[in-house]
Design an enzyme around this catalytic site. Structure first.
Site, PDB file in Angstrom:
ATOM      1  N   TYR A 101       0.687  -1.178   0.019  1.00 49.53           N
ATOM      2  CA  TYR A 101      -0.053   0.084   0.002  1.00 49.53           C
ATOM      3  C   TYR A 101       0.838   1.313  -0.072  1.00 49.53           C
ATOM      4  CZ  TYR A 101      -2.935   3.429   2.020  1.00 49.53           C
ATOM      5  OH  TYR A 101      -3.664   4.737   2.418  1.00 49.53           O
ATOM      6  N   ASP A 173      -0.104  -7.333   6.387  1.00 53.91           N
ATOM      7  CA  ASP A 173      -1.590  -6.555   5.953  1.00 53.91           C
ATOM      8  C   ASP A 173      -2.608  -7.258   5.456  1.00 53.91           C
ATOM      9  OD1 ASP A 173      -3.442  -4.724   5.252  1.00 53.91           O
ATOM     10  OD2 ASP A 173      -2.321  -3.303   4.685  1.00 53.91           O
ATOM     11  N   LYS A 198     -11.906  -0.530   5.652  1.00 54.74           N
ATOM     12  CA  LYS A 198     -12.274  -1.037   4.386  1.00 54.74           C
ATOM     13  C   LYS A 198     -13.428  -2.135   4.750  1.00 54.74           C
ATOM     14  CE  LYS A 198      -9.147   1.385   2.209  1.00 54.74           C
ATOM     15  NZ  LYS A 198      -8.349   1.839   3.578  1.00 54.74           N
TER      16      LYS A 198
END
Length: 380
Positions: A101, A173, A198
């Site tokens: 990310y 993650d 999310k």
């Protein structure tokens, strides 16, 4: 008692069984001050993350991840940064997946390097044996699987095994997969981080993060979270607890829609490649099948048209909002070259496989026929 299933965990917990004043759902605790008896060490304070709204979230996500304990954070990046800063100190070394990310990369390239923490990037997706880049001062590894935005898969058990053999802390993650589809702690990982913004919340109306691990690691991470002021307010915790209640059923629908959309787009003449681990054409499909119960709602698509034509096509979509997020009930899309990886020069992006015509899609829970028809009209 038999182990309860995920779809039950998200609805019932020891905390919710206490039924404050008989309420079926935990009321919002907005007070910033709480009475305490003299000599009682269990002082209640919002920043400590120990109020009923916060504790309900902590218990449920920890159970979903098969973790001993957890910490709730104000943002996903607070979860990532606090965790890394807890286990890696100045002068030590961390090995990081080469595609992660963009916000995490920004933190690593910025504050982490300012603190004189050594960083080595490694392609865990192509080669799980990272032994050759381990140094005497290596303290942790950081991975993401499936990866953002190319949906690459890591051989998690092998990476975890090498980490344990070398006394290196492993961090993953798990945002894209969710604990419904993938349970990294069962696969040997030490610490799991989430952007709860999310899928865990799933309604695009809050920002939060979460870390799940053993009691020992969580004790250390929680202290730093308190000191840094990373705890979310009670309304955020309440909304996250509410979103969690439908997590299992939402993820099931995301999985179903994404595989159907991926198959449709992979056969379209205007598409070069679809990156989705649920497709048999995905180079790591068999690996994904070993570790994932479902393949998630995320996919990325490289179109065989120039950027101008692609933008015209995308503007015709009715049900795919162009937005920088993912994991909500509504379908979203973005171009990584304009968002998460815009900080990289075009030449470096393309080396990673991130072209200007790559679109990342977060498949929502709408009727799949409507979603496919939407693309059919936009691309026709």
């Amino acid at each position: 008692m038999k182990k309860i299933k995920d779809s039950t965990i998200v609805l019932h917990s020891e905390k919710t069984k206490k039924n404050i004043l008989g309420a079926v759902t935990t009321p919002i605790f907005q007070s910033s001050a709480y009475l305490y008896p003299f000599g009682d060490e269990s002082l209640k304070y919002p920043r400590y993350g120990n109020l009923p709204n916060q504790e309900e979230v902590i218990e449920k996500i920890s159970l979903l991840e098969n973790a001993e304990d957890g910490v709730i954070f104000a943002t996903g990046m607070a979860a990532v940064s606090t965790t890394i800063l807890t286990v890696v100190k100045p002068g030590e070394h961390i090995i990081v997946q080469d595609q992660i990310y963009g916000g995490t990369t920004s933190f690593i390239e910025g504050l982490l390097k300012e603190l004189k923490i050594e960083v080595t990037y490694f392609d865990f997706c192509s080669e799980p044996d990272f032994s050759k880049v381990i140094k005497s001062n290596t303290k942790a590894i950081y991975i993401e699987s499936p990866s953002n935005p190319l949906l690459k898969i890591i051989d998690i058990p092998t990476v975890a095994k090498i980490s344990k053999e070398n006394k290196i802390i492993s961090i993953i993650d798990n945002t894209f997969a969710t604990p419904i589809n993938q349970k990294p702690i069962q696969l040997g990982i030490d610490i799991v981080v989430h952007s709860a913004t999310k899928y865990l919340n799933g309604h695009s109306d809050l920002i939060a993060g979460f870390v799940a691990s053993s009691k020992d690691y969580i004790k250390r991470i929680r202290k730093n979270s308190r000191d840094l002021g990373c705890t979310p307010n009670d309304i955020t915790a309440y909304l996250l607890a509410r979103g969690l209640k439908t997590l299992a059923i939402r993820v099931e629908k995301h999985n179903q829609n994404a595989i159907k959309l991926a198959k449709y787009l992979s056969e379209h003449k205007k598409v070069n490649v679809v990156n989705y681990p649920g497709l048999e054409s995905h180079p790591q499909h068999e690996l994904a099948k070993k570790f994932m119960k479902g393949f998630g709602g995320m996919l990325s698509v490289e179109f065989n048209m120039d950027a101008d034509e692609l933008n015209k096509r995308l503007s015709k979509l009715k049900f795919f909002a162009r937005a920088v997020s993912l994991g909500g009930v509504e379908s979203l899309l973005c171009l990584p070259s304009e968002t998460s990886h815009s900080y990289l020069p075009k030449s470096e992006r393309e080396k990673l496989g991130i072209k200007d015509t790559l679109v990342r899609i977060s498949t929502g829970i709408e009727d799949i026929d409507d979603l496919i028809n939407d693309w059919e009209e936009a691309l026709s």
